[in-house]
Design an enzyme around this catalytic site. Structure first.
Site, PDB file in Angstrom:
ATOM      1  CG  HIS A 191      -6.877  -2.644   3.295  1.00  0.00           C
ATOM      2  ND1 HIS A 191      -6.076  -1.544   3.095  1.00  0.00           N
ATOM      3  CD2 HIS A 191      -8.073  -2.344   2.741  1.00  0.00           C
ATOM      4  CE1 HIS A 191      -6.774  -0.607   2.449  1.00  0.00           C
ATOM      5  NE2 HIS A 191      -7.993  -1.067   2.224  1.00  0.00           N
ATOM      6  CG  HIS A 203      -8.538  -2.663  -2.254  1.00  0.00           C
ATOM      7  ND1 HIS A 203      -9.415  -1.930  -3.016  1.00  0.00           N
ATOM      8  CD2 HIS A 203      -8.403  -1.988  -1.083  1.00  0.00           C
ATOM      9  CE1 HIS A 203      -9.797  -0.864  -2.343  1.00  0.00           C
ATOM     10  NE2 HIS A 203      -9.199  -0.879  -1.161  1.00  0.00           N
ATOM     11  CD  GLN A 209     -14.877  -0.154  -2.879  1.00  0.00           C
ATOM     12  OE1 GLN A 209     -16.040  -0.392  -2.557  1.00  0.00           O
ATOM     13  NE2 GLN A 209     -14.269  -0.730  -3.900  1.00  0.00           N
ATOM     14  CG  ASP A 226      -2.045   1.003   1.116  1.00  0.00           C
ATOM     15  OD1 ASP A 226      -3.206   0.582   1.141  1.00  0.00           O
ATOM     16  OD2 ASP A 226      -1.763   2.215   1.004  1.00  0.00           O
ATOM     17  CB  ILE A 227       1.003   4.148  -2.282  1.00  0.00           C
ATOM     18  CG1 ILE A 227       2.156   4.979  -2.815  1.00  0.00           C
ATOM     19  CG2 ILE A 227      -0.249   4.976  -2.103  1.00  0.00           C
ATOM     20  CD1 ILE A 227       1.920   5.506  -4.216  1.00  0.00           C
TER      21      ILE A 227
END
Ligand code: 5GP
Ligand code: ZN
Length: 138
Positions: free
Chosen positions: A102, A100, A94, A30-31
């Protein structure tokens, strides 16, 4: 479908730190991680939300999440625990409309947590809603 950042990552058109991929799924860092080592697992076939997600893709996504959780514990991330989290819908938080999962590594004092307090409804309320949901399972 318009521009989708996760499809771009899967297609290697956008930069990402990829951890895993197979025929059905991909996983990358995750960025904006909640904790160091925070990963996202995505189906390769675009699905905006759970309603669009093929059950086999959902199963594969969860299995990859399980494997990553194990790897996070023994990797240098040294996770002591893991939270799996999925936001389905704007109200659920979201922000990226490509499903996705996590995978969030947890260590003591990391500051991560879900807000919200448990409630204590009477059994008849639980039974009422149980019947309502049961009736929609088909
Ligand atoms: P959501 O709130 O939709 O469940 O979570 C979206 C997640 O995607 C966020 O944790 C956010 O940091 C991450 N994210 C958003 N854009 C990018 C991106 O371009 N690359 C990566 N690796 N993660 C992203
Ligand atoms: Zn997509």
């Amino acid at each position: 479908m318009g521009h989708c950042i996760f499809c771009s990552i899967i297609d290697r058109e956008a930069e990402a730190s990829i951890v895993y991929e197979d025929g059905r799924t991909a996983a990358f860092m995750d960025i904006r991680p909640f904790t160091p080592g925070h990963l996202l697992v995505v189906p390769k076939t675009h699905a905006a939300n759970l309603a669009e997600l093929a059950p086999a893709d959902g199963g594969a996504m969860f299995q990859v999440g399980q494997r990553l959780a194990e790897a996070l514990r023994s990797s240098e991330v040294a996770a002591e625990g893991v939270n799996l989290f999925l936001a389905d819908g704007v109200i659920a938080g979201q922000e990226v409309f490509h499903v996705h999962l996590h995978v969030i590594p947890r260590t003591a004092g990391d500051g991560f947590g879900l807000r919200g307090r448990p409630t204590n409804p009477p059994r008849e309320d639980l039974d009422y809603l149980a019947a309502s949901v049961r009736g929609r399972l088909g």
